[in-house]
Design a protein around this motif. Structure first.
Motif, PDB file in Angstrom:
ATOM      1  N   ARG A 176      13.517  -1.877   4.980  1.00  0.00           N
ATOM      2  CA  ARG A 176      13.434  -3.045   5.721  1.00  0.00           C
ATOM      3  C   ARG A 176      12.473  -4.058   4.888  1.00  0.00           C
ATOM      4  NH1 ARG A 176      11.793   0.125  11.372  1.00  0.00           N
ATOM      5  NH2 ARG A 176      13.680   1.701  11.314  1.00  0.00           N
ATOM      6  N   ASP A 192       9.774  -5.708   3.479  1.00  0.00           N
ATOM      7  CA  ASP A 192       8.486  -5.214   3.217  1.00  0.00           C
ATOM      8  C   ASP A 192       8.014  -4.042   4.083  1.00  0.00           C
ATOM      9  OD1 ASP A 192       8.023  -7.418   1.603  1.00  0.00           O
ATOM     10  OD2 ASP A 192       7.291  -8.682   3.362  1.00  0.00           O
ATOM     11  N   ASP A 193       9.005  -3.060   4.447  1.00  0.00           N
ATOM     12  CA  ASP A 193       8.694  -1.892   5.152  1.00  0.00           C
ATOM     13  C   ASP A 193       9.620  -1.002   4.779  1.00  0.00           C
ATOM     14  OD1 ASP A 193       7.755   0.003   6.660  1.00  0.00           O
ATOM     15  OD2 ASP A 193       8.029  -0.606   8.760  1.00  0.00           O
ATOM     16  N   VAL A 227      11.140   2.786   5.227  1.00  0.00           N
ATOM     17  CA  VAL A 227      10.835   3.599   6.290  1.00  0.00           C
ATOM     18  C   VAL A 227      11.828   4.970   5.666  1.00  0.00           C
ATOM     19  CG1 VAL A 227      11.493   4.365   8.653  1.00  0.00           C
ATOM     20  CG2 VAL A 227      10.951   2.047   8.231  1.00  0.00           C
ATOM     21  N   ARG A 269       2.014   5.173   9.345  1.00  0.00           N
ATOM     22  CA  ARG A 269       2.301   3.640   8.718  1.00  0.00           C
ATOM     23  C   ARG A 269       1.479   3.490   7.834  1.00  0.00           C
ATOM     24  NH1 ARG A 269       6.006   2.447  12.517  1.00  0.00           N
ATOM     25  NH2 ARG A 269       5.749   3.584  14.722  1.00  0.00           N
ATOM     26  N   ILE A 286      -0.004   0.952   4.444  1.00  0.00           N
ATOM     27  CA  ILE A 286       0.121  -0.325   4.125  1.00  0.00           C
ATOM     28  C   ILE A 286      -0.422  -0.339   2.570  1.00  0.00           C
ATOM     29  CG2 ILE A 286      -2.227  -1.234   4.833  1.00  0.00           C
ATOM     30  CD1 ILE A 286      -0.872  -3.968   5.084  1.00  0.00           C
ATOM     31  N   GLY A 305       2.913  -4.625   1.109  1.00  0.00           N
ATOM     32  CA  GLY A 305       4.170  -3.764   1.440  1.00  0.00           C
ATOM     33  C   GLY A 305       3.616  -2.455   2.315  1.00  0.00           C
ATOM     34  N   ARG A 306       4.651  -2.119   3.009  1.00  0.00           N
ATOM     35  CA  ARG A 306       4.383  -1.135   3.979  1.00  0.00           C
ATOM     36  C   ARG A 306       5.623  -0.066   3.725  1.00  0.00           C
ATOM     37  NH1 ARG A 306       1.914  -3.129   9.719  1.00  0.00           N
ATOM     38  NH2 ARG A 306       0.867  -4.910   8.988  1.00  0.00           N
ATOM     39  N   ILE A 307       4.850   1.057   4.138  1.00  0.00           N
ATOM     40  CA  ILE A 307       5.582   2.552   4.133  1.00  0.00           C
ATOM     41  C   ILE A 307       5.437   3.244   5.533  1.00  0.00           C
ATOM     42  CG2 ILE A 307       6.040   4.746   3.097  1.00  0.00           C
ATOM     43  CD1 ILE A 307       5.414   3.641   0.438  1.00  0.00           C
ATOM     44  N   THR A 308       6.451   3.596   6.057  1.00  0.00           N
ATOM     45  CA  THR A 308       6.483   4.413   7.087  1.00  0.00           C
ATOM     46  C   THR A 308       7.046   5.490   6.967  1.00  0.00           C
ATOM     47  OG1 THR A 308       6.417   2.291   8.754  1.00  0.00           O
ATOM     48  CG2 THR A 308       7.164   4.483   9.655  1.00  0.00           C
TER      49      THR A 308
END
Length: 237
Positions: free
Chosen positions: A34, A36-37, A39, A78, A80, A86-89
């Protein structure tokens, strides 16, 4: 940056091999990129979070430098990345969300803990990437477990052979990989699965590939061009 960590391993690795993040590819997960994320849907959500996150119980380099845990009361992890935002879930839920149950307390670094001197040292040593190169390398990461439902190609986490495929040649089950370059020019060489032609097929697929990527064969090497960036796919290291 995650591509540099996952796709560098062995004596010829270029960068971030000390993080041991190449081992992420042995997990089975569904990637849902997604804005900046990133998943990751997996039964090993906690293990993947533990590999990415620095903490008091391990050295800073045994993780992705700058990654922190967001304090959400959820059973999804979650994360960051402080330098980029940027983020990773990571989650066990097939829809990519969390379930509202708190995860176990760990000694991982949280979002209010600044970058350490060692993390800054590792980050400063990373090569410069142009925006087009960032997109092209990110496309590698988001397709770690991509496969053609018809069985004509499969990535298999950069480790597993494609199912139900008869080939005259086989690949190693080792982890020797090297993703190197700078700016717009990058090269990827490895000895394990996937077959190089499978990677090219995944990135250039009309529906599942990276839009506007161009495939340019040159002998045994195949160049993938996206905008001003080029990734050269080398058959073996």
């Amino acid at each position: 940056m995650l591509a540099l960590a996952v796709l560098n391993c062995g004596k010829d690795a270029a960068w971030l091999s000390e993080t041991c993040l190449y081992e992420l590819s042995v997990y089975t997960f569904v990637v849902s990129p997604r804005q900046d994320d990133l998943v990751l849907i997996t039964h090993a959500a906690d293990n993947i979070a533990n590999r990415l996150l620095p903490g008091k119980h391990k050295s800073d380099v045994l993780c992705l430098p700058g990654m922190r845990l967001l304090a959400d009361p959820d059973d999804a992890y979650r994360l960051i990345h402080l330098p980029t935002g940027g983020r990773i879930t990571t989650t066990t839920r097939s829809n990519g969300t969390g379930g509202g149950r708190p995860y176990p307390e760990q000694s991982w670094k949280r979002a209010d803990e600044p970058i350490t001197a060692r993390e800054a040292e590792v980050l400063d040593a990373l090569p410069f990437m142009t925006p087009d190169a960032e997109t092209l390398l990110a496309a590698l990461t988001s397709r770690l477990w991509l496969r053609d439902p018809c069985g004509s190609w499969a990535i298999g986490g950069w480790y597993n052979p494609p199912p139900h495929r008869d080939r005259e040649t086989t690949r190693s089950r080792g982890h020797s990989r090297r993703l190197s370059g700078r700016g717009d020019h990058w090269e990827l060489a490895w000895t394990s699965y996937p077959y190089p032609e499978d990677l090219v097929a995944a990135l250039s697929h009309p529906r599942a590939g990276l839009q506007k990527v161009h495939v340019v064969p040159e002998g045994k090497v195949t160049h993938l061009r996206y905008g001003t960036a080029q990734l050269s796919v080398v058959p073996a290291v």
